[in-house]
Design a protein around this motif. Structure first.
Motif, mmCIF file in Angstrom:
data_model
loop_
_atom_site.group_PDB
_atom_site.id
_atom_site.type_symbol
_atom_site.label_atom_id
_atom_site.label_comp_id
_atom_site.label_asym_id
_atom_site.label_seq_id
_atom_site.Cartn_x
_atom_site.Cartn_y
_atom_site.Cartn_z
ATOM 1 N N LEU A 47 0.833 -1.201 0.000
ATOM 2 C CA LEU A 47 0.000 0.000 0.000
ATOM 3 C C LEU A 47 0.874 1.261 0.000
ATOM 4 O O LEU A 47 0.626 2.199 -0.764
ATOM 5 N N ILE A 48 1.899 1.273 0.826
ATOM 6 C CA ILE A 48 2.773 2.447 0.921
ATOM 7 C C ILE A 48 3.520 2.666 -0.399
ATOM 8 O O ILE A 48 3.604 3.795 -0.892
ATOM 9 N N LEU A 49 4.025 1.592 -1.011
ATOM 10 C CA LEU A 49 4.712 1.712 -2.296
ATOM 11 C C LEU A 49 3.749 2.208 -3.377
ATOM 12 O O LEU A 49 4.061 3.125 -4.135
ATOM 13 N N GLY A 50 2.569 1.608 -3.439
ATOM 14 C CA GLY A 50 1.580 2.014 -4.443
ATOM 15 C C GLY A 50 1.164 3.466 -4.271
ATOM 16 O O GLY A 50 1.083 4.224 -5.245
ATOM 17 N N ALA A 51 0.908 3.886 -3.038
ATOM 18 C CA ALA A 51 0.527 5.277 -2.769
ATOM 19 C C ALA A 51 1.670 6.224 -3.132
ATOM 20 O O ALA A 51 1.439 7.312 -3.678
ATOM 21 N N SER A 52 2.888 5.816 -2.862
ATOM 22 C CA SER A 52 4.053 6.648 -3.192
ATOM 23 C C SER A 52 4.202 6.802 -4.699
ATOM 24 O O SER A 52 4.455 7.903 -5.198
ATOM 25 N N PHE A 79 1.815 6.466 -6.936
ATOM 26 C CA PHE A 79 0.683 7.286 -7.378
ATOM 27 C C PHE A 79 0.966 8.760 -7.109
ATOM 28 O O PHE A 79 0.793 9.609 -7.985
ATOM 29 N N GLY A 80 1.405 9.074 -5.902
ATOM 30 C CA GLY A 80 1.710 10.457 -5.531
ATOM 31 C C GLY A 80 2.824 11.044 -6.372
ATOM 32 O O GLY A 80 2.778 12.211 -6.773
ATOM 33 N N LEU A 81 3.830 10.239 -6.676
ATOM 34 C CA LEU A 81 4.938 10.694 -7.512
ATOM 35 C C LEU A 81 4.430 11.063 -8.908
ATOM 36 O O LEU A 81 4.734 12.135 -9.433
ATOM 37 N N GLY A 82 3.632 10.171 -9.483
ATOM 38 C CA GLY A 82 3.069 10.447 -10.811
ATOM 39 C C GLY A 82 2.160 11.659 -10.796
ATOM 40 O O GLY A 82 2.216 12.507 -11.692
ATOM 41 N N TRP A 83 1.336 11.779 -9.771
ATOM 42 C CA TRP A 83 0.410 12.909 -9.659
ATOM 43 C C TRP A 83 1.184 14.214 -9.517
ATOM 44 O O TRP A 83 0.886 15.209 -10.162
ATOM 45 N N GLY A 84 2.204 14.200 -8.671
ATOM 46 C CA GLY A 84 3.004 15.402 -8.454
ATOM 47 C C GLY A 84 3.826 15.811 -9.663
ATOM 48 O O GLY A 84 4.038 16.993 -9.912
ATOM 49 N N MET A 85 4.294 14.829 -10.441
ATOM 50 C CA MET A 85 5.119 15.148 -11.611
ATOM 51 C C MET A 85 4.316 15.819 -12.719
ATOM 52 O O MET A 85 4.798 16.735 -13.377
#
Length: 172
Positions: free
Chosen positions: A112-117, A119-125
């Motif tokens: 979950l933590i890896l997937g959320a990270s 996702f957040g990385l892609g969203w932020g980029m």
């Protein structure tokens, strides 16, 4: 003869329920897409303006999406606690399905933590997440089309990883 008419009625009811579910899903999708466009959540520049908290120092940070998210959370929580939770307690199914699809896992794990990270990385980029990306496809912007293709490829890789079909390369 009676059995045949019962089967015909049952299949007509199932067909009607299937059409009803599709119409409701279409309405919900249009409502969601409209909300994304009206609120600004489909605009990558607006999203990055919110996510880039380093802009607070110079006064260019845009907190307006916080209001949108707070409003969405307030609507969701109100409906969950006044409609869904009482129906769950009474063992009633949702209107358009046979059961509620709520998360069963209650703990945080590395997956979950890896997937959320990721996702957040892609969203932020790029300032866009899957819902707005699909809404923005209507703009016929090639870069958004490529983003959606890359997102679908990422989903495919994720499914392969979860199913164990894609093993990591082992060092010899």
């Amino acid at each position: 003869m009676k059995k045949t008419s019962v089967i015909k009625k049952t299949s007509a009811i199932k067909r009607t329920n299937s059409i009803k579910r599709k119409v409701i899903a279409l309405f919900c999708g249009v409502l969601f897409g409209t909300g994304l466009l009206v609120s600004g959540l489909a605009d990558p520049a607006k999203v990055i303006g919110f996510l880039d908290v380093s802009r607070i120092a110079n006064g260019t940070w845009d907190p307006s999406l916080m209001v949108v998210m707070t409003g969405a959370l307030a609507v969701y929580m109100s409906l969950f606690y006044t409609v869904v939770k009482p129906r769950l307690s009474a063992s009633l199914a949702p209107v358009c399905d046979t059961k509620y699809h709520l998360p069963e896992k209650k703990t945080l794990d590395s997956q979950l933590i890896l997937g959320a990270s990721l996702f957040g990385l892609g969203w932020g980029m790029v300032g866009i997440c899957p819902g707005p990306a699909i809404v923005n496809i209507a703009s016929l912007d090639l870069s958004l089309g490529l983003f959606v293709l890359a997102m679908l490829f990422g989903l495919y890789i994720g499914m392969l990883l979860k199913s164990g079909q894609l093993d990591t390369v082992k060092a010899s």
